[in-house]
Design a protein around this motif. Structure first.
Motif, PDB file in Angstrom:
ATOM      1  N   MET A  60       0.666  -0.996  -0.175  1.00 12.87           N
ATOM      2  CA  MET A  60       0.009   0.027  -0.009  1.00 12.87           C
ATOM      3  C   MET A  60       1.015   1.091   0.014  1.00 12.87           C
ATOM      4  O   MET A  60       2.228   1.259   0.511  1.00 12.87           O
ATOM      5  CB  MET A  60      -0.972  -0.041   1.067  1.00 12.87           C
ATOM      6  N   ILE A  62       1.020   5.127   1.419  1.00 20.07           N
ATOM      7  CA  ILE A  62       0.448   6.228   2.086  1.00 20.07           C
ATOM      8  C   ILE A  62       1.194   7.504   1.913  1.00 20.07           C
ATOM      9  O   ILE A  62       2.274   7.396   1.423  1.00 20.07           O
ATOM     10  CB  ILE A  62       0.492   5.520   3.539  1.00 20.07           C
ATOM     11  N   HIS A  80      -3.371   8.993   7.054  1.00 19.94           N
ATOM     12  CA  HIS A  80      -4.830   8.862   7.327  1.00 19.94           C
ATOM     13  C   HIS A  80      -5.158   7.809   6.322  1.00 19.94           C
ATOM     14  O   HIS A  80      -4.515   7.825   4.844  1.00 19.94           O
ATOM     15  CB  HIS A  80      -5.694   9.805   7.046  1.00 19.94           C
ATOM     16  N   LEU A  81      -6.164   6.939   6.665  1.00 19.69           N
ATOM     17  CA  LEU A  81      -6.651   6.028   5.495  1.00 19.69           C
ATOM     18  C   LEU A  81      -7.770   6.701   5.068  1.00 19.69           C
ATOM     19  O   LEU A  81      -8.875   6.950   5.998  1.00 19.69           O
ATOM     20  CB  LEU A  81      -7.209   4.591   6.314  1.00 19.69           C
ATOM     21  N   GLY A  82      -8.114   7.374   3.886  1.00 21.51           N
ATOM     22  CA  GLY A  82      -9.198   8.113   3.259  1.00 21.51           C
ATOM     23  C   GLY A  82      -9.181   9.438   4.260  1.00 21.51           C
ATOM     24  O   GLY A  82      -8.361  10.214   4.376  1.00 21.51           O
ATOM     25  N   PHE A  87      -9.305   6.343  10.011  1.00 25.35           N
ATOM     26  CA  PHE A  87      -8.306   5.344  10.669  1.00 25.35           C
ATOM     27  C   PHE A  87      -6.821   6.289  10.444  1.00 25.35           C
ATOM     28  O   PHE A  87      -6.511   6.375   9.324  1.00 25.35           O
ATOM     29  CB  PHE A  87      -8.295   4.025   9.825  1.00 25.35           C
ATOM     30  N   ASP A  88      -6.380   6.627  11.516  1.00 27.18           N
ATOM     31  CA  ASP A  88      -5.170   7.575  11.470  1.00 27.18           C
ATOM     32  C   ASP A  88      -4.132   6.762  12.364  1.00 27.18           C
ATOM     33  O   ASP A  88      -4.373   6.090  13.194  1.00 27.18           O
ATOM     34  CB  ASP A  88      -5.363   8.939  12.365  1.00 27.18           C
ATOM     35  N   MET A 118      -9.676  -3.312  12.577  1.00 31.57           N
ATOM     36  CA  MET A 118      -8.497  -3.646  11.899  1.00 31.57           C
ATOM     37  C   MET A 118      -7.309  -4.112  12.901  1.00 31.57           C
ATOM     38  O   MET A 118      -6.286  -4.209  12.591  1.00 31.57           O
ATOM     39  CB  MET A 118      -8.046  -2.390  11.062  1.00 31.57           C
ATOM     40  N   THR A 126       1.277  -5.934  10.535  1.00 37.92           N
ATOM     41  CA  THR A 126       1.533  -4.701  10.843  1.00 37.92           C
ATOM     42  C   THR A 126       2.715  -4.980  11.926  1.00 37.92           C
ATOM     43  O   THR A 126       3.912  -4.414  11.802  1.00 37.92           O
ATOM     44  CB  THR A 126       0.565  -3.746  11.185  1.00 37.92           C
TER      45      THR A 126
END
Length: 144
Positions: A60, A62, A80-82, A87-88, A118, A126
């Motif tokens: 991914m 970012i 940030h995710l989106g 989801f930070d 998550m 992760t």
């Protein structure tokens, strides 16, 4: 929801060597199995482009913002995710001298409504990515 992931490793190399490796973003592809590339500058306010590949996970990209730099000690970014708040992740590295080298702390502070669903990924791939990063920076620093 909040959650913190922390890892740590002792490195038999000086904090200066560890810092130089950590902040030499151009050479991440040479040694880093988790953050396989990072573009930008290690300066507060800078946007990075990080390509990450967690073990057993998907790659991914970012685009976090560098939020803290204390030369030789702290490097941190916030991604940030989106949309922010969903989801930070505040990704943080801390370097501390020891009697024989360096204590390297690698952590991330997660917040947002997607943290709970998550958690399995955070505690799995992760965490494995953090450990792979730590092992690789240790090996690279100790061979320098």
């Amino acid at each position: 929801m909040k959650y913190e992931l922390q890892t740590e490793i002792t490195i038999d190399a000086s904090p200066e060597i560890v810092w130089d490796i950590l902040t030499d973003l151009d050479h991440y592809p040479d040694w880093n199995p988790f953050v396989v590339s990072s573009e930008g500058a290690v300066e507060v306010g800078t946007k990075l482009v990080n390509r990450m590949v967690a073990p057993g996970g998907r790659a991914m990209t970012i685009k976090p913002t560098v939020t803290a730099v204390e030369p030789g000690q702290v490097y941190e970014w916030l991604g940030h995710l989106g949309i922010p708040g969903i989801f930070d992740g505040r990704h943080r590295f801390e370097i501390e001298p020891t009697a024989t080298g360096t204590r390297f702390r690698h952590m991330e502070f997660f917040t947002g409504i997607l943290v709970r669903p998550m958690r399995k990924m955070i505690d799995g791939s992760t965490r494995d990515g953090f450990i792979a990063f730590n092992d690789a920076i240790k090996a690279h620093a100790e061979s320098t």
